[in-house]
Structures are given as structure tokens and as C-alpha cells.
Design a protein around this motif. Sequence first.
Motif, short mmCIF file in Angstrom:
data_model
loop_
_atom_site.label_atom_id
_atom_site.label_comp_id
_atom_site.label_asym_id
_atom_site.label_seq_id
_atom_site.Cartn_x
_atom_site.Cartn_y
_atom_site.Cartn_z
N HIS A 518 24.33 33.81 9.54
CA HIS A 518 24.74 32.41 9.37
C HIS A 518 24.52 31.64 10.68
N ASN A 519 23.50 32.04 11.40
CA ASN A 519 23.18 31.38 12.65
C ASN A 519 22.58 30.00 12.41
N HIS A 520 22.68 29.15 13.42
CA HIS A 520 22.14 27.81 13.32
C HIS A 520 20.66 27.80 13.71
N TRP A 521 20.01 26.69 13.43
CA TRP A 521 18.57 26.57 13.66
C TRP A 521 18.19 25.09 13.72
N VAL A 522 16.95 24.83 14.11
CA VAL A 522 16.38 23.49 14.05
C VAL A 522 14.87 23.63 13.99
N GLU A 523 14.22 22.70 13.29
CA GLU A 523 12.76 22.68 13.22
C GLU A 523 12.26 21.28 13.58
N LEU A 524 11.13 21.24 14.28
CA LEU A 524 10.59 19.98 14.76
C LEU A 524 9.17 19.77 14.25
N TYR A 602 13.57 17.89 11.94
CA TYR A 602 13.38 16.57 12.54
C TYR A 602 11.89 16.24 12.62
N THR A 603 11.57 14.97 12.42
CA THR A 603 10.25 14.46 12.77
C THR A 603 10.39 13.68 14.07
N ILE A 604 9.58 14.01 15.04
CA ILE A 604 9.62 13.35 16.34
C ILE A 604 8.23 12.82 16.65
N THR A 605 8.13 11.52 16.88
CA THR A 605 6.86 10.86 17.15
C THR A 605 6.77 10.54 18.64
N GLU A 606 5.64 10.85 19.23
CA GLU A 606 5.43 10.63 20.66
C GLU A 606 5.72 9.18 21.04
N GLY A 607 6.62 9.00 21.99
CA GLY A 607 6.95 7.68 22.48
C GLY A 607 7.97 6.93 21.64
N LYS A 608 8.33 7.49 20.47
CA LYS A 608 9.26 6.79 19.58
C LYS A 608 10.52 7.59 19.31
N GLY A 609 10.56 8.83 19.74
CA GLY A 609 11.74 9.66 19.50
C GLY A 609 11.82 10.15 18.07
N ILE A 610 13.05 10.30 17.58
CA ILE A 610 13.27 10.82 16.22
C ILE A 610 12.90 9.75 15.20
N THR A 611 11.97 10.08 14.32
CA THR A 611 11.53 9.13 13.29
C THR A 611 11.79 9.64 11.88
N GLY A 612 12.45 10.77 11.77
CA GLY A 612 12.78 11.30 10.45
C GLY A 612 13.65 12.52 10.57
N MET A 613 14.43 12.80 9.52
CA MET A 613 15.29 13.98 9.51
C MET A 613 15.47 14.44 8.08
N MET A 614 15.33 15.75 7.85
CA MET A 614 15.49 16.33 6.53
C MET A 614 16.59 17.38 6.57
N LYS A 615 17.49 17.31 5.62
CA LYS A 615 18.52 18.33 5.50
C LYS A 615 17.92 19.58 4.88
N PRO A 616 18.57 20.73 5.07
CA PRO A 616 18.04 21.96 4.45
C PRO A 616 18.09 21.86 2.94
N ALA A 617 17.26 22.67 2.30
CA ALA A 617 17.19 22.68 0.84
C ALA A 617 18.54 23.06 0.25
N PRO A 618 18.85 22.62 -0.97
CA PRO A 618 20.12 22.97 -1.61
C PRO A 618 20.33 24.48 -1.69
N ALA A 619 21.59 24.87 -1.68
CA ALA A 619 21.93 26.29 -1.70
C ALA A 619 21.38 27.00 -2.93
N THR A 620 21.11 26.27 -4.01
CA THR A 620 20.58 26.89 -5.23
C THR A 620 19.20 27.45 -5.02
N LEU A 621 18.49 26.98 -3.99
CA LEU A 621 17.16 27.50 -3.71
C LEU A 621 17.20 28.63 -2.70
N ARG A 622 18.37 28.96 -2.20
CA ARG A 622 18.46 29.97 -1.15
C ARG A 622 18.94 31.29 -1.70
#
Length: 622
Positions: A518-524, A602-622
Motif C-alpha cells: 500500500h505504498n504511495h507513488w507518483v507518475e509524471l 501529473y502532466t507537467i509542461t516545460e515552463g508552465k508547471g503542472i498542466t494536468g492531473m489524473m486520479k488513479p483508476a477506480p478500485a474495481t479495475l484493481r
Amino acid sequence: MLVRGLYSGVLLTAMLIPGACFSQSMPEQPTPQQGMATGAAQKANFDDQHRPITAGGYVKSGPIVFENVAVKAGLTRWRNQTGTAQKRLIIEAKGSGVCLLDYDRDGWLDIYLVNGSTMDALTGKAASPHAALFRNNHDGTFTDVTQKAGVGNDRWGLGCAVGDYDNDGWPDLYVTNLGKNRLYHNNHNGTFTDTAEKAGVALDESSGSVVVDHTGATFGDFDGDGRLDLFVAGYIRYDFKNPPLAGTKGVNFSLCQYRGLNVMCGPRGLQGAGDHLFHNNGDGTFSDVSKKAGVSDPNGFYGLGVLFVDVNGDGKPDLAVANDSTPNYLYINKGDGTFSDQSYMSGYALNEEGREVSNMGIAAGDYENNGHMDLVNTVFSDDTNVVFHNDGTGNFEDESIRTGLGPPTVPFVGFGDGFLDYDNDGWKDLLVVNGHVYPQADEHPDWGMSYAQRPLLFHNEGNGHFTVVPAVEGTGLATVSVGRGAAFGDLFNDGKIDVVINNLDGSPVLLRNVNADHNHWVELQLVGGAKSPRDAVGATVYLTAGGIRQRGDVLSGGSYLSSNDMRVHFGLGQAARIDSVEIHWPSGAQETLKLHVVDRIYTITEGKGITGMMKPAPATLR
């Protein structure tokens, strides 16, 4: 070039050892222990049921890391088909790669599987096998959209690489073949157009009945102009009129043996093929600058895995080439449009015994969390997979034994490999995909090997050492197949890295990560600015959390003839806060920012910082 280790006290030039084969007209010599192998035959290894360890050694219970969900996902409707079952020719044994890409930009990874072919298909006597593009349905299943997308590639396919070569924000696909290659341009509407001829990267190197076997490919901006360039490895020059069959003109009437058994010939003794570097002209075309840049491979070594990757930390992509049965290449980027061949001086050419080995795939990752990019090459059985430990300056030392990554691999024939933090503890683990090249292995149980083999997963202990994760019966790690290409990525958007394996003459395997942590994570997901490639290939990210500073790079290519998820993934352990993220963009710009929530994409665009964020898929898919 001298081939060492075949005879005690005897050295023969490579040209006198065709395919590790032995001419009937040569003076009598000791019986060879190996054919394609470069190491001495090792003692057979069996489990407690006397099964070869390559297809056995399972445990009844324990942590379950992967499940093979290929059937449920709908991938097994497609099948790789390459040559004949007997594998009398080397082109029938190399297999094909797999690429992960979000071709429709819906935020979910899709799967592209390269296929081989058959002699009957090439001569029009049978239908041609086709590659497959599987669209992600966001519910754990995939749909074959190959025909609609126009990416069937009815040629003898080997590898693939993903890169947005025209900077339009949509991933394109390069496919290598026996013969002419393809460059599939993404049309933004679910279809692709093959622009290889127009772009100048088809590589029609045929001469009469002779064609070139093209293998690994990688995109990277080697000259820093903000556009992706392309490197393509050559393996052998193949003569259809005189194929390299044992005892025929194609191998100077030699006999080719492995452990005293007649087998396919090659690659040693066969005519190798050069490598090619294509400079992106920015107008949809490329120019071949291989010789000018110093990476053309005039030796004709047998290239397989290739990767643009910055190994000395200067922000410029260097170039690693894994060569089969010949020394590897490591080209250091000089920053002026040329490379310096540092293969031997860097320690990457040979293993710690000073021998060339049968290099296949390349995994790149900072397994010690010290900011240095290490490399792991997969090799043939009777040698250890080679762990090239980087001192940070692009100089390497073989630490296969010290890390524990080498000895367990000796009975296996390794192909695809990749670093992945499967348990999200903040330390990169390693998975290796295996499969023999000689079907005869199943007919000789005394070898202690099998043709189909299981993958190996190594857990990073955080101290420079790895341990093998036991394969629990009935789980993904106990799946035996004739593995070749492998690609790594978060296919289910749940923060866990999965693996797709392209098997020789079989259906693919999809190893879904079901580890119970149950460790945490992040994707860019990085988006380059005006002076960087749009897909940010070549960017390096340093993330600090929980007292650990990790490195992740955006890479195209690698593994074995494959290409991974370009999103940079970090496991965070129990850390619920990210202290800092430092991005080194290909343009040379550096950016530091804060991510306030973990377990996000997260979506990160050069020079603009964070430009998008997606939550993890619903638990029903896990």
C-alpha cells in the motif's frame, strides 16, 4: 577481433569460426563446448522435482507479485509467428519486440506487438502474419484495432520504438524489419501512415538476394535542436539464396554446434551489418549522419538492444548498443554533433573477465538512488547477465556478482529486461524475460535447461544488493514462454508497473502487478517546450521524498527491441509528501516544483508547471 574462451589455450579469429561453427575442412580440433554461447558450459541446475530450473523451482505459497491476465485482457487472440518450429535459421530465433504508447491520447497506454514472418509468406505461398495494435478499453481489456490503424506491417518484423518525431504532440512508431523498415506517422484520428520512404529512414539496403536484418531502434535528440533523431542497429546481412544452414555454401560448408549438437548457425562468422544514425531535418525528413557522427559500426558487429541515455550526467544523450557475441558500443556525446567511442575505456564493451558476451537487451536505471544511470545487459546462458555499475562519469564496472543479479541468470537465456519499482518502496527492482533459442533444449534434459523459460524478478534491498523473488505456482512469475521483447508501464493507471511480453511463436503475456503493498507513488507525463522534443525524450527528473532522492529519465527504446511507458514513475514508500521535483529538460532548462498530492498522474509542461492531473483508476479495475 579475437574470440576467446572456445578452446583452452587456442585463439582463433572470428572469421575462422563461422557462427561458432566448425568447418569440415579445418584441421581436427577439440569438440566445442558451445555454439552461440560465449561462456563455458556450466553444471546443470534442477529443482527438487528434477525439472530444469529455467522451468521449475516454484514455491507453493508466498507473495504474489504478478498475474498473467493476457487471456482476460483479450491479447491472446493474436499470436507471434516466426519461421518454423525447428529454428534452423538464425532469423527464426531472434523474436520481436513490443511498444507501449498512448496512440489516441486518452491517457491510457495501448500495446503494439511486432510480428515475424515465414518463408512461405515472403514468397506468397501463405498469408503474412501481421503486427497488432491493441487499444486500451480502460476496463482491463484491449481491442485489436490494427486494421483500422493501418499498422499491420506485413514484413518480417523485429523491433519498434516510440517517439514524436514531428513534435505535433502525438506519438509516432518506428518498426524495424528484415529488409525495409517502417515509420508510422500518427494521423491524430486513430490511424497511421507509413512515411519511411518519404522520410528517408526505410533503410532499403538490399543487394540482389541479400537484405539487412535491422533490430533495435531508439529516438533521442543527440544534437540539442529540439527534434528527435533516430538510431537503428543492424544485425546481419542475410542472403535468401544462400541461407546460413549448417553444411551449406551459406556458412562455407561448416557444421554449427552447441554442446556437441548440430544447431542453427550464427551470428559469429556471418556477415554483420552496420548501424545508422538519422538526423531529423525538421521538415519530415531525416539525413543519415552515421559516419560523420562516428557511430556507423564499420566492424559490422551484431547489434540488438540500443538506447539513447545520458550516462555521464552532462545533459546530452549518449548511445549504448548491445552487440551479440561481439563487444558492446558506448558512444559519448561530444555536444558538437559527433560521438566519442568510449566502449573499451568506459568498461562497457566487455564483461569483468574481459570477454565479449551475447548481449541482447538493455535496462537503464539508477538502482542505488545516487543519481547515476546504471545499465544491465541480458546475455546467453552459461554467462551471467552483466550489471554495468556507473561511477557517475560514464565509466562502468561489472558488478554482476556483488549485486546478486548475475549468478541466478546463468542457466537462462535473457532477452527483454527493465528496471521497475514493483512494490513502490522507492528502490528500483529488475525483471528479466527469458527463453532459449534452441528448441533442442527440451530434448536434452541433461542440459538442465528448457526452451520455454520463466521470467526472473529481483527485489532491490536498498543496499546495492538484489534477491530473487520466488515464483509462486500458478502466478505470473511461474509462466513459462519463449520470451523475447518486453515493455514496462502502468497499463491500468493504478500506480503499479506492469509488463507485456512478446513471445516467440506464441501469444503475449501480460503480467499485471497485483503486489499487496500500500505504498504511495507518483507518475509524471512530461511535455517539452519550444526548444525540447515535445514528448520530452531525454529529460531527467530528480524526486526527493521520504529521505530518498530518486532519478527517472524519459527514454525511447531499450529492453529487447522494445519501448516502455514514457511517463516517469516513482515509488514513494510510506512517504505521503513529496519534498521536491527537479526537472532537467532536454533544452537545458531546469525547473523545480512542488507536487502537493501523492498517488496521482501529473502532466507537467516545460515552463508552465503542472498542466494536468489524473486520479488513479477506480478500485474495481484493481
